[in-house]
Motif scaffolding. Structure first.
Motif, short mmCIF file in Angstrom:
data_model
loop_
_atom_site.label_atom_id
_atom_site.label_comp_id
_atom_site.label_asym_id
_atom_site.label_seq_id
_atom_site.Cartn_x
_atom_site.Cartn_y
_atom_site.Cartn_z
N ILE A 1 0.80 -1.22 0.11
CA ILE A 1 -0.09 -0.12 0.03
C ILE A 1 0.80 1.07 -0.08
O ILE A 1 0.66 2.18 -0.71
N VAL A 2 1.79 1.28 0.81
CA VAL A 2 2.86 2.39 0.85
C VAL A 2 3.45 2.62 -0.45
O VAL A 2 3.75 3.64 -1.05
N THR B 1 2.11 6.13 -6.99
CA THR B 1 1.15 6.59 -8.03
C THR B 1 1.52 8.24 -7.73
O THR B 1 1.35 8.88 -8.90
N VAL B 2 1.70 8.81 -6.65
CA VAL B 2 2.06 10.13 -6.42
C VAL B 2 3.32 10.70 -7.19
O VAL B 2 3.19 11.64 -7.96
N LEU C 1 2.40 1.61 -3.48
CA LEU C 1 1.48 1.72 -4.36
C LEU C 1 1.21 3.51 -4.41
O LEU C 1 1.01 4.27 -5.37
N VAL C 2 0.97 3.99 -3.06
CA VAL C 2 0.59 5.49 -2.98
C VAL C 2 1.71 6.09 -3.29
O VAL C 2 1.78 7.08 -4.07
N TRP C 3 3.15 5.85 -2.87
CA TRP C 3 4.18 6.34 -3.31
C TRP C 3 4.57 6.46 -4.78
O TRP C 3 4.86 7.47 -5.44
#
Length: 205
Positions: free
Chosen positions: A148-149, A155-156, A151-153
């Motif tokens: 999740i971390v 994506t951003v 994926l968020v990183w």
């Protein structure tokens, strides 16, 4: 790989022979990998949809052809960004979706199916036993948090790169194609799973 041609060029005859053998093996590895990937799709059509293997192979080939032909069309038309389709496909399918699919697998196997059931299944026919606490903590807790971390990183930060933004019609075709292939893949796998494991699913096993 791009540094190898100059290296082989300096070795004259030995380099020419080595380069020929190296890139021949590289080509062979790519072709066999492509055949293996297409064979997976063909096997699904044959075993779960009762489609004749020859027909299933043609369907699989058509899917692969449609997803890749735009790379050649775009290059032939000499658009502003010759690799816009390829860049977008590589960014989303080769990078972003790897994290998404991995997260879906972790959630499906460990959270929906359950730690105990997945732990038992993992050790069927296995020679090495993984401690259950390790499977529970690392695979059930640390892995999804890490994904999740990431994926968020990704994506951003990735959304700011040029590869994530379609600059021409082929870029938008890549986006639509990837979404369509993702949905099609989910649908095919869902149907195949329900056909193969209908009793287990109905019985809640």
């Amino acid at each position: 790989v791009s540094a190898l041609p100059p290296l082989f060029g300096r070795l004259v005859i030995i380099g020419a022979l080595g380069g020929f053998l190296w890139f021949s093996l590289l080509w062979f590895a790519g072709v066999t990998s492509a055949i293996a990937l297409v064979n997976v799709i063909t096997a699904i059509f044959e075993e779960d949809f009762n489609i004749v293997r020859r027909k299933g192979a043609w369907i699989a080939f058509a899917i692969v052809f449609l997803t890749g032909v735009f790379v050649n069309i775009e290059g032939a038309m000499k658009t502003k960004e010759l690799t816009d389709y390829l860049d977008l496909a590589d960014f989303y399918a080769g990078s972003l979706l790897l994290l998404v699919v991995a997260l879906i697998e972790v959630i499906a196997v460990l959270w929906l199916w359950g730690i105990s059931e997945s732990y038992k299944e993992m050790h069927k026919g296995a020679f090495i036993t993984v401690p259950k606490w390790y499977w529970t903590i690392v695979a059930g807790v640390i892995a999804p948090i890490y994904l999740i971390v990431m994926l968020v990183w990704f994506t951003v930060t990735g959304a700011l790169t040029a590869a994530a933004r379609p600059d021409n019609i082929f870029g938008w075709i890549a986006v639509v194609m990837l979404i369509a292939m993702f949905i099609l893949g989910l649908a095919i796998n869902k149907i195949a799973l329900y056909r193969r494991y209908s009793r287990e699913i109905a019985g809640g096993e």
